[in-house]
Design a protein around this motif. Sequence first.
Motif, short mmCIF file in Angstrom:
data_model
loop_
_atom_site.label_atom_id
_atom_site.label_comp_id
_atom_site.label_asym_id
_atom_site.label_seq_id
_atom_site.Cartn_x
_atom_site.Cartn_y
_atom_site.Cartn_z
N TYR A 167 19.96 20.23 -32.97
CA TYR A 167 21.17 20.10 -32.17
C TYR A 167 21.43 18.66 -31.74
O TYR A 167 22.55 18.31 -31.37
N TYR A 168 20.42 17.79 -31.82
CA TYR A 168 20.64 16.41 -31.41
C TYR A 168 21.66 15.72 -32.31
O TYR A 168 22.38 14.83 -31.85
N LYS A 169 21.72 16.12 -33.57
CA LYS A 169 22.68 15.45 -34.45
C LYS A 169 24.12 15.78 -34.06
O LYS A 169 25.04 15.02 -34.36
N PHE A 170 24.30 16.91 -33.36
CA PHE A 170 25.63 17.28 -32.93
C PHE A 170 26.04 16.61 -31.63
O PHE A 170 27.22 16.55 -31.30
N ILE A 171 25.06 16.11 -30.86
CA ILE A 171 25.39 15.46 -29.60
C ILE A 171 25.01 13.98 -29.60
O ILE A 171 25.05 13.33 -28.57
N ALA A 172 24.63 13.47 -30.78
CA ALA A 172 24.24 12.07 -30.87
C ALA A 172 25.35 11.13 -30.42
O ALA A 172 25.08 10.06 -29.87
N TRP A 173 26.60 11.54 -30.64
CA TRP A 173 27.73 10.71 -30.24
C TRP A 173 27.77 10.50 -28.73
O TRP A 173 28.35 9.51 -28.24
N LEU A 174 27.16 11.42 -27.98
CA LEU A 174 27.19 11.34 -26.52
C LEU A 174 26.35 10.19 -25.98
O LEU A 174 26.68 9.62 -24.92
N TYR A 175 25.28 9.84 -26.70
CA TYR A 175 24.34 8.87 -26.16
C TYR A 175 24.96 7.51 -25.85
O TYR A 175 24.82 7.01 -24.72
N PRO A 176 25.65 6.84 -26.80
CA PRO A 176 26.19 5.51 -26.47
C PRO A 176 27.22 5.55 -25.35
O PRO A 176 27.31 4.62 -24.55
N ILE A 177 27.97 6.65 -25.26
CA ILE A 177 28.95 6.78 -24.18
C ILE A 177 28.23 6.94 -22.85
O ILE A 177 28.54 6.27 -21.86
N GLY A 178 27.24 7.83 -22.82
CA GLY A 178 26.49 8.07 -21.60
C GLY A 178 25.74 6.84 -21.15
O GLY A 178 25.69 6.51 -19.95
N ARG A 179 25.14 6.13 -22.10
CA ARG A 179 24.37 4.91 -21.76
C ARG A 179 25.29 3.87 -21.15
O ARG A 179 24.91 3.17 -20.21
N ALA A 180 26.51 3.78 -21.68
CA ALA A 180 27.46 2.79 -21.16
C ALA A 180 27.99 3.17 -19.79
O ALA A 180 28.11 2.32 -18.89
N LEU A 181 28.31 4.45 -19.60
CA LEU A 181 28.94 4.89 -18.36
C LEU A 181 27.94 5.23 -17.26
O LEU A 181 28.22 5.07 -16.08
N TYR A 182 26.75 5.72 -17.66
CA TYR A 182 25.76 6.16 -16.68
C TYR A 182 24.36 5.78 -17.16
O TYR A 182 23.56 6.62 -17.54
N PRO A 183 24.06 4.50 -17.15
CA PRO A 183 22.77 4.05 -17.70
C PRO A 183 21.56 4.61 -16.95
O PRO A 183 20.47 4.68 -17.50
N ALA A 184 21.77 5.05 -15.70
CA ALA A 184 20.65 5.60 -14.94
C ALA A 184 20.22 6.97 -15.43
O ALA A 184 19.20 7.50 -14.98
N GLY A 185 20.96 7.53 -16.37
CA GLY A 185 20.61 8.86 -16.87
C GLY A 185 20.24 8.91 -18.33
O GLY A 185 19.88 9.98 -18.84
N PHE A 186 20.32 7.79 -19.04
CA PHE A 186 20.15 7.80 -20.49
C PHE A 186 19.16 6.73 -20.93
O PHE A 186 19.25 5.56 -20.53
N SER A 187 18.22 7.14 -21.77
CA SER A 187 17.29 6.20 -22.39
C SER A 187 16.94 6.71 -23.77
O SER A 187 17.38 7.79 -24.17
N THR A 188 16.14 5.95 -24.48
CA THR A 188 15.64 6.41 -25.76
C THR A 188 14.20 6.88 -25.60
O THR A 188 13.49 6.45 -24.68
N LEU A 189 13.76 7.73 -26.51
CA LEU A 189 12.36 8.15 -26.51
C LEU A 189 11.46 6.95 -26.78
O LEU A 189 10.36 6.86 -26.21
N GLN A 190 11.92 6.02 -27.59
CA GLN A 190 11.13 4.81 -27.83
C GLN A 190 10.92 4.04 -26.54
O GLN A 190 9.82 3.53 -26.28
N GLU A 191 11.95 3.93 -25.70
CA GLU A 191 11.80 3.21 -24.43
C GLU A 191 10.79 3.90 -23.53
O GLU A 191 9.99 3.23 -22.86
#
Length: 220
Positions: A167-191
């Motif tokens: 299901y991540y491939k269907f919501i992958a588009w959400l990550y860059p938007i979320g990171r830009a608008l709400y960085p306190a809630g979004f990170s990468t697993l690598q981070e």
Amino acid sequence: MKIRAIITGATGMVGEGVLHECLLSPDVEQVLVINRKPGGVSHPKLREIVHTNVFDLTPIASQLTGYNACFFCLGVSSVGMDEAEYRRLTYDLTLRVAELLAQLNPDMTFGYVSGSGTDSSEQGRIGWARVKGATENALMQLPFKKAYMFRPGFMKPTPGLRNVKSYYKFIAWLYPIGRALYPAGFSTLQELALAMIKSVTLGYEKPILEVNDIVALAKR
């Protein structure tokens, strides 16, 4: 400092991502994974113990000495589970493992993957958050060299790993938007993985790391 790390939960998405970065990191010289079933990963740094009863590691205790880090990535979803069972599989299980490791390796830094929204007061309305808060509080009382609680939010998986949910491939588009608008809630697993590694080599100024702390430590 060279890291000799024990990783739990390495067959899950988070644990697999942490293991992946540990195997790549020059700061990590040895990794031991404790799995309930074979993980299928082979690497010169890696050793695996298959042990089905994670509630009781005493039969393998002699193999758990000489490590200076534990990255505890084992966890279950609270969805559809009553609080008593969730507490058994979260608080009880984590503390059973951690207490033994603290006894065997007093020089160990213990990193626990918790979650954003965890309730340190243990008094809130949300059951899983109370249980996670109780688990964090208990871990920070154990005689480890250091103990860090990592509270990731939405995490972008590491590409190419086996446990990336479809299901991540269907919501992958959400990550860059979320990171830009709400960085306190979004990170990468690598981070998250890099922050866990650097908590051992560099330390951090507070024991509970929210998403912004995770990202900041990963960049150091």
